[in-house]
Design a protein around this motif. Sequence first.
Motif, PDB file in Angstrom:
ATOM      1  N   ALA A   5       1.306  -0.901  -0.212  1.00 30.54           N
ATOM      2  CA  ALA A   5       0.161  -0.217  -0.547  1.00 30.54           C
ATOM      3  C   ALA A   5       1.114   1.104  -0.206  1.00 30.54           C
ATOM      4  O   ALA A   5       0.667   1.632  -0.782  1.00 30.54           O
ATOM      5  CB  ALA A   5      -0.357  -0.049   1.258  1.00 30.54           C
ATOM      6  N   ASN A   6       2.014   1.177   0.683  1.00 33.64           N
ATOM      7  CA  ASN A   6       2.753   2.658   0.850  1.00 33.64           C
ATOM      8  C   ASN A   6       3.988   2.234   0.350  1.00 33.64           C
ATOM      9  O   ASN A   6       4.764   1.023   1.287  1.00 33.64           O
ATOM     10  CB  ASN A   6       3.161   2.586   2.103  1.00 33.64           C
ATOM     11  N   ASN A   7       4.373   2.200  -1.313  1.00 35.31           N
ATOM     12  CA  ASN A   7       6.093   1.983  -1.252  1.00 35.31           C
ATOM     13  C   ASN A   7       6.881   3.038  -1.924  1.00 35.31           C
ATOM     14  O   ASN A   7       7.893   2.979  -2.101  1.00 35.31           O
ATOM     15  CB  ASN A   7       5.575   1.028  -2.284  1.00 35.31           C
ATOM     16  N   HIS A   8       6.065   4.380  -0.758  1.00 38.02           N
ATOM     17  CA  HIS A   8       7.047   4.898  -0.500  1.00 38.02           C
ATOM     18  C   HIS A   8       8.578   5.286   0.056  1.00 38.02           C
ATOM     19  O   HIS A   8       8.171   4.981   1.701  1.00 38.02           O
ATOM     20  CB  HIS A   8       6.677   6.746  -0.630  1.00 38.02           C
ATOM     21  N   ARG A   9       9.225   4.944  -0.429  1.00 37.90           N
ATOM     22  CA  ARG A   9      10.649   4.817   0.534  1.00 37.90           C
ATOM     23  C   ARG A   9      11.262   6.427   0.426  1.00 37.90           C
ATOM     24  O   ARG A   9      11.769   7.372  -0.167  1.00 37.90           O
ATOM     25  CB  ARG A   9      11.761   3.707  -0.320  1.00 37.90           C
ATOM     26  N   PRO A  10      11.575   6.659   1.906  1.00 40.47           N
ATOM     27  CA  PRO A  10      12.381   7.603   2.226  1.00 40.47           C
ATOM     28  C   PRO A  10      13.798   8.233   1.254  1.00 40.47           C
ATOM     29  O   PRO A  10      14.762   7.108   1.355  1.00 40.47           O
ATOM     30  CB  PRO A  10      13.129   8.233   3.560  1.00 40.47           C
ATOM     31  N   THR A  11      14.301   9.582   0.792  1.00 41.00           N
ATOM     32  CA  THR A  11      15.024   9.459  -0.315  1.00 41.00           C
ATOM     33  C   THR A  11      16.125  10.265   0.757  1.00 41.00           C
ATOM     34  O   THR A  11      15.973  10.446   2.316  1.00 41.00           O
ATOM     35  CB  THR A  11      15.216  11.108  -0.776  1.00 41.00           C
ATOM     36  N   PRO A  12      17.193  10.051   0.621  1.00 37.32           N
ATOM     37  CA  PRO A  12      18.942  10.320   1.679  1.00 37.32           C
ATOM     38  C   PRO A  12      18.435  11.731   2.183  1.00 37.32           C
ATOM     39  O   PRO A  12      18.662  11.878   3.660  1.00 37.32           O
ATOM     40  CB  PRO A  12      19.775  10.656   1.255  1.00 37.32           C
ATOM     41  N   ALA A  13      17.978  12.294   1.615  1.00 34.10           N
ATOM     42  CA  ALA A  13      17.046  13.815   1.797  1.00 34.10           C
ATOM     43  C   ALA A  13      16.152  14.198   2.728  1.00 34.10           C
ATOM     44  O   ALA A  13      16.837  14.650   3.722  1.00 34.10           O
ATOM     45  CB  ALA A  13      16.966  15.034   0.836  1.00 34.10           C
ATOM     46  N   ARG A  15      15.560  11.776   4.612  1.00 33.65           N
ATOM     47  CA  ARG A  15      15.925  10.935   6.391  1.00 33.65           C
ATOM     48  C   ARG A  15      16.848  12.227   6.458  1.00 33.65           C
ATOM     49  O   ARG A  15      16.250  12.186   7.605  1.00 33.65           O
ATOM     50  CB  ARG A  15      17.180   9.692   5.828  1.00 33.65           C
ATOM     51  N   ALA A  16      17.537  12.779   5.987  1.00 29.24           N
ATOM     52  CA  ALA A  16      18.120  13.821   6.741  1.00 29.24           C
ATOM     53  C   ALA A  16      17.475  15.236   7.109  1.00 29.24           C
ATOM     54  O   ALA A  16      17.845  15.585   8.022  1.00 29.24           O
ATOM     55  CB  ALA A  16      19.914  14.475   5.242  1.00 29.24           C
ATOM     56  N   LEU A  17      16.422  15.646   6.213  1.00 28.50           N
ATOM     57  CA  LEU A  17      15.080  16.287   7.259  1.00 28.50           C
ATOM     58  C   LEU A  17      14.571  16.278   8.384  1.00 28.50           C
ATOM     59  O   LEU A  17      14.308  16.687   9.034  1.00 28.50           O
ATOM     60  CB  LEU A  17      14.672  16.243   5.896  1.00 28.50           C
ATOM     61  N   ASP A  18      14.288  14.422   8.539  1.00 23.09           N
ATOM     62  CA  ASP A  18      13.685  13.672   9.427  1.00 23.09           C
ATOM     63  C   ASP A  18      14.797  14.065  10.426  1.00 23.09           C
ATOM     64  O   ASP A  18      14.363  14.012  11.786  1.00 23.09           O
ATOM     65  CB  ASP A  18      13.492  12.459   9.253  1.00 23.09           C
ATOM     66  N   VAL A  19      16.481  13.901  10.293  1.00 23.54           N
ATOM     67  CA  VAL A  19      16.763  14.397  11.707  1.00 23.54           C
ATOM     68  C   VAL A  19      17.455  15.769  12.073  1.00 23.54           C
ATOM     69  O   VAL A  19      17.169  16.068  13.175  1.00 23.54           O
ATOM     70  CB  VAL A  19      18.309  13.878  10.788  1.00 23.54           C
ATOM     71  N   LEU A  33      22.522  16.449   3.534  1.00 23.17           N
ATOM     72  CA  LEU A  33      21.159  17.188   2.691  1.00 23.17           C
ATOM     73  C   LEU A  33      21.543  18.193   1.568  1.00 23.17           C
ATOM     74  O   LEU A  33      21.518  18.148   0.222  1.00 23.17           O
ATOM     75  CB  LEU A  33      20.749  17.715   3.463  1.00 23.17           C
ATOM     76  N   ALA A  34      22.866  18.850   2.007  1.00 26.55           N
ATOM     77  CA  ALA A  34      23.618  19.319   0.816  1.00 26.55           C
ATOM     78  C   ALA A  34      23.910  18.171  -0.256  1.00 26.55           C
ATOM     79  O   ALA A  34      23.996  19.345  -0.996  1.00 26.55           O
ATOM     80  CB  ALA A  34      24.600  20.470   1.445  1.00 26.55           C
ATOM     81  N   ASP A  35      24.377  17.250  -0.066  1.00 30.56           N
ATOM     82  CA  ASP A  35      24.746  16.562  -1.239  1.00 30.56           C
ATOM     83  C   ASP A  35      24.514  16.550  -2.363  1.00 30.56           C
ATOM     84  O   ASP A  35      24.322  15.239  -2.834  1.00 30.56           O
ATOM     85  CB  ASP A  35      25.941  15.724  -0.329  1.00 30.56           C
ATOM     86  N   SER A  36      22.385  16.081  -2.313  1.00 27.84           N
ATOM     87  CA  SER A  36      21.347  15.702  -2.053  1.00 27.84           C
ATOM     88  C   SER A  36      21.023  16.418  -3.558  1.00 27.84           C
ATOM     89  O   SER A  36      20.957  17.907  -3.502  1.00 27.84           O
ATOM     90  CB  SER A  36      20.836  15.356  -1.566  1.00 27.84           C
ATOM     91  N   GLU A  37      20.626  15.468  -4.236  1.00 25.45           N
ATOM     92  CA  GLU A  37      19.711  16.574  -5.463  1.00 25.45           C
ATOM     93  C   GLU A  37      18.025  16.816  -5.247  1.00 25.45           C
ATOM     94  O   GLU A  37      17.168  16.235  -4.204  1.00 25.45           O
ATOM     95  CB  GLU A  37      19.615  16.491  -6.765  1.00 25.45           C
TER      96      GLU A  37
END
Length: 133
Positions: A5-13, A15-19, A33-37
């Motif tokens: 039902a939820n195939n959404h996996r968090p991007t590295p960005a 995950r960084a925002l969550d932290v 975050l800075a290294d992500s697009e």
Amino acid sequence: METPANNHRPTPAQRALDVLVENAEDTAALDALADSEVLVPVPEDTSEEDATDPGTVTLPVLEQPDGEPVVPVFTSELEMAGLLPFVSRYRLVPLGALAAHWPADDLSLTIDGSSAHRLTLTSEGVRTLLARP
């Protein structure tokens, strides 16, 4: 075949925002975050030539309820559709490079503006915390 039902996996960005929601000074999360697009919506009045020029990015500037200008960027198409469902074009841009060329005027940046992990930085914060060569 069953699809989760939820195939959404968090991007590295994301995950960084969550932290950063928990600890705004976490340098590893800021670096990630800075290294992500990020996805930068292309304003509707931008020509096709400017929209595809790899050497330039036209920033979409929105006005916040208090009148302050802000540039929205997103970590995924899903996040972008949640706030700006009408956007039909966007550019994928390294956030650190975008921050390194951030305008000097009072222009804030908001990442995933409609999510629980949203982050808004002042112009100085963008250049200080996220700018990478």
